[in-house]
Design a protein around this motif. Structure first.
Motif, PDB file in Angstrom:
ATOM      1  N   LYS A  42       0.784  -0.983   0.003  1.00  0.00           N
ATOM      2  CA  LYS A  42       0.044   0.026  -0.007  1.00  0.00           C
ATOM      3  C   LYS A  42       1.081   1.197   0.039  1.00  0.00           C
ATOM      4  CE  LYS A  42      -4.284  -1.204   2.279  1.00  0.00           C
ATOM      5  NZ  LYS A  42      -5.221  -0.811   3.458  1.00  0.00           N
ATOM      6  N   ASP A  43       0.385   2.114  -0.739  1.00  0.00           N
ATOM      7  CA  ASP A  43       1.090   3.413  -0.695  1.00  0.00           C
ATOM      8  C   ASP A  43       0.943   4.124   0.929  1.00  0.00           C
ATOM      9  OD1 ASP A  43       1.615   3.883  -3.404  1.00  0.00           O
ATOM     10  OD2 ASP A  43      -0.148   5.017  -3.773  1.00  0.00           O
ATOM     11  N   PHE A  44       2.109   4.519   1.257  1.00  0.00           N
ATOM     12  CA  PHE A  44       2.238   5.371   2.813  1.00  0.00           C
ATOM     13  C   PHE A  44       1.321   6.425   2.619  1.00  0.00           C
ATOM     14  CE2 PHE A  44       3.832   7.890   5.810  1.00  0.00           C
ATOM     15  CZ  PHE A  44       3.686   7.123   7.115  1.00  0.00           C
ATOM     16  N   ASN A  45       0.432   6.728   3.310  1.00  0.00           N
ATOM     17  CA  ASN A  45      -0.369   7.950   3.609  1.00  0.00           C
ATOM     18  C   ASN A  45      -0.513   8.344   4.641  1.00  0.00           C
ATOM     19  OD1 ASN A  45      -2.660   6.059   4.283  1.00  0.00           O
ATOM     20  ND2 ASN A  45      -3.584   5.968   2.382  1.00  0.00           N
ATOM     21  N   GLY A  46       0.200   8.044   5.727  1.00  0.00           N
ATOM     22  CA  GLY A  46       0.191   8.431   7.242  1.00  0.00           C
ATOM     23  C   GLY A  46      -0.387   7.173   8.050  1.00  0.00           C
ATOM     24  N   GLN A  47      -0.444   6.134   7.594  1.00  0.00           N
ATOM     25  CA  GLN A  47      -0.957   4.975   8.507  1.00  0.00           C
ATOM     26  C   GLN A  47      -0.150   5.194   9.958  1.00  0.00           C
ATOM     27  OE1 GLN A  47      -0.109   4.775   5.337  1.00  0.00           O
ATOM     28  NE2 GLN A  47      -1.341   3.163   4.274  1.00  0.00           N
ATOM     29  N   LEU A  48       1.222   5.811   9.773  1.00  0.00           N
ATOM     30  CA  LEU A  48       2.011   5.882  11.024  1.00  0.00           C
ATOM     31  C   LEU A  48       2.001   7.319  11.052  1.00  0.00           C
ATOM     32  CD1 LEU A  48       4.785   3.051  10.286  1.00  0.00           C
ATOM     33  CD2 LEU A  48       2.440   2.865  11.484  1.00  0.00           C
ATOM     34  N   ASP A  49       2.125   7.827  12.627  1.00  0.00           N
ATOM     35  CA  ASP A  49       2.497   9.427  12.818  1.00  0.00           C
ATOM     36  C   ASP A  49       4.165   9.070  12.724  1.00  0.00           C
ATOM     37  OD1 ASP A  49       3.565   8.622  15.192  1.00  0.00           O
ATOM     38  OD2 ASP A  49       1.807   8.930  16.401  1.00  0.00           O
ATOM     39  N   ASN A 112       6.980   5.330  -1.080  1.00  0.00           N
ATOM     40  CA  ASN A 112       6.205   5.376  -1.974  1.00  0.00           C
ATOM     41  C   ASN A 112       7.218   5.621  -3.445  1.00  0.00           C
ATOM     42  OD1 ASN A 112       3.987   5.167  -0.693  1.00  0.00           O
ATOM     43  ND2 ASN A 112       3.606   7.423  -0.593  1.00  0.00           N
ATOM     44  N   PRO A 113       8.192   4.812  -3.719  1.00  0.00           N
ATOM     45  CA  PRO A 113       9.095   4.946  -4.589  1.00  0.00           C
ATOM     46  C   PRO A 113       8.845   4.496  -5.897  1.00  0.00           C
ATOM     47  CG  PRO A 113       9.638   3.104  -3.339  1.00  0.00           C
ATOM     48  CD  PRO A 113       8.553   3.766  -2.764  1.00  0.00           C
ATOM     49  N   VAL A 114       9.271   5.164  -7.118  1.00  0.00           N
ATOM     50  CA  VAL A 114       8.959   4.367  -8.462  1.00  0.00           C
ATOM     51  C   VAL A 114      10.234   4.793  -9.101  1.00  0.00           C
ATOM     52  CG1 VAL A 114       7.631   4.631 -10.668  1.00  0.00           C
ATOM     53  CG2 VAL A 114       6.231   5.277  -8.484  1.00  0.00           C
ATOM     54  N   TYR A 115      10.595   3.761  -9.838  1.00  0.00           N
ATOM     55  CA  TYR A 115      11.842   3.730 -10.637  1.00  0.00           C
ATOM     56  C   TYR A 115      11.829   3.796 -12.168  1.00  0.00           C
ATOM     57  CZ  TYR A 115      12.811  -1.190 -11.198  1.00  0.00           C
ATOM     58  OH  TYR A 115      12.362  -2.510 -11.468  1.00  0.00           O
ATOM     59  N   GLN A 116      12.494   4.504 -12.979  1.00  0.00           N
ATOM     60  CA  GLN A 116      12.578   4.341 -14.443  1.00  0.00           C
ATOM     61  C   GLN A 116      13.902   4.189 -14.918  1.00  0.00           C
ATOM     62  OE1 GLN A 116      10.478   7.651 -16.319  1.00  0.00           O
ATOM     63  NE2 GLN A 116      11.246   7.032 -18.369  1.00  0.00           N
ATOM     64  N   GLY A 117      13.919   3.040 -15.808  1.00  0.00           N
ATOM     65  CA  GLY A 117      15.277   2.823 -16.477  1.00  0.00           C
ATOM     66  C   GLY A 117      15.783   3.960 -17.384  1.00  0.00           C
ATOM     67  N   LEU A 118      16.886   4.266 -17.371  1.00  0.00           N
ATOM     68  CA  LEU A 118      17.572   5.537 -18.281  1.00  0.00           C
ATOM     69  C   LEU A 118      18.357   4.659 -19.330  1.00  0.00           C
ATOM     70  CD1 LEU A 118      18.276   8.023 -15.567  1.00  0.00           C
ATOM     71  CD2 LEU A 118      16.191   8.020 -17.019  1.00  0.00           C
ATOM     72  N   GLY A 119      18.155   4.893 -20.550  1.00  0.00           N
ATOM     73  CA  GLY A 119      19.042   4.308 -21.796  1.00  0.00           C
ATOM     74  C   GLY A 119      18.622   2.888 -21.920  1.00  0.00           C
ATOM     75  N   ASP A 148      12.101   8.334  -8.173  1.00  0.00           N
ATOM     76  CA  ASP A 148      11.250   9.390  -7.449  1.00  0.00           C
ATOM     77  C   ASP A 148      10.650   8.754  -6.251  1.00  0.00           C
ATOM     78  OD1 ASP A 148      11.290  11.471  -9.946  1.00  0.00           O
ATOM     79  OD2 ASP A 148      10.586   9.629 -10.994  1.00  0.00           O
ATOM     80  N   TRP A 149      10.816   9.441  -5.160  1.00  0.00           N
ATOM     81  CA  TRP A 149      10.168   8.970  -3.958  1.00  0.00           C
ATOM     82  C   TRP A 149      10.075  10.302  -3.077  1.00  0.00           C
ATOM     83  CZ3 TRP A 149      15.449   9.754  -4.730  1.00  0.00           C
ATOM     84  CH2 TRP A 149      16.081  10.135  -3.744  1.00  0.00           C
ATOM     85  N   THR A 150       9.476   9.924  -1.997  1.00  0.00           N
ATOM     86  CA  THR A 150       9.163  10.627  -0.645  1.00  0.00           C
ATOM     87  C   THR A 150       9.979  10.769   0.305  1.00  0.00           C
ATOM     88  OG1 THR A 150       6.799  11.189  -1.649  1.00  0.00           O
ATOM     89  CG2 THR A 150       7.088  11.804   0.718  1.00  0.00           C
TER      90      THR A 150
END
Length: 214
Positions: A42-49, A112-119, A148-150
């Motif tokens: 699950k995306d982290f959306n504040g489940q933990l303080d 909430n990371p997402v990666y994209q290959g380069l090249g 890309d992440w938070t």
């Protein structure tokens, strides 16, 4: 086939994290076959303080160090959240470091990371996993990626990684999508740790290709 969604509610996930934080027992890393490793986290959306998140990240880092490993994703502790910690400060022989483009990676946590290959370039190397105990396998991965992440402080971040750092980024983010490295490994390359160390732990994979026929 896409990984199924997690079945736990946000409250149930928080309760699991608090149980881990309060446990007097040594924290075990869950192994392949556990359903949480095959779910979309699950995306982290504040489940933990903020305090709970900091404590959970500290626990993840401690478990990663003790294993020892260079990354750990929350599902590996049974928690289906898109959170991982990464750090590679282990000393390695210079020849292996050069061949694998392995540079030290300071500690950081990704949410909430997402990666994209380069090249177009991909690189095959042996890798293992703390949730697939005792095995190594050759996986071809993007040599360069953008992640890309938070941050734990809520800041949106983006950075490019290459070489072994890019491999760690891909491996840990894959965990959050219900993917294990064995899903991407060359099947004939898979070796137990003792056999890998004895026969195939050269800087590259050419000896393994010849000896194992892949």
């Amino acid at each position: 086939m896409s990984a199924p969604a997690p079945t736990l509610s946000d409250t149930e996930i928080r309760d699991l994290v608090l149980d881990l934080l309060e446990s007097p027992e040594e924290i075990a890393i869950v192994q392949a076959g556990h359903p949480v490793l095959r779910q979309q986290a699950k995306d982290f959306n504040g489940q933990l303080d903020a305090g709970e998140l900091d404590a959970f990240l500290a626990l993840m880092r401690a478990v990663m160090h003790a294993a020892p490993g260079v990354g750990l994703a929350a599902p590996q502790l049974g928690i289906p959240l898109r959170i991982a910690v990464l750090e590679d400060q282990w000393p390695i022989p210079e020849e292996i470091g050069a061949a694998r483009e392995r540079e030290p990676l300071p500690y950081f946590a990704i949410i909430n990371p997402v990666y994209q290959g380069l090249g177009e370039e991909s690189v095959p190397f042996y890798e293992g996993c703390l949730s697939v105990h005792g095995l190594q396998g050759v996986v071809s991965r993007h040599r360069r990626v953008r992640l890309d992440w938070t941050s734990p402080e809520g800041e949106s971040l983006s950075e490019e990684f290459s070489g072994w750092q890019a491999r760690i980024v891909q491996h840990e983010t894959d965990h959050l999508n219900g993917t294990l490295y064995v899903d991407k490994a060359v099947t004939r390359s898979i070796s137990f740790n003792q056999e890998y160390a004895q026969y195939w732990a050269a800087p590259g994979v050419e000896n393994a290709r010849k000896g194992l026929g892949f």
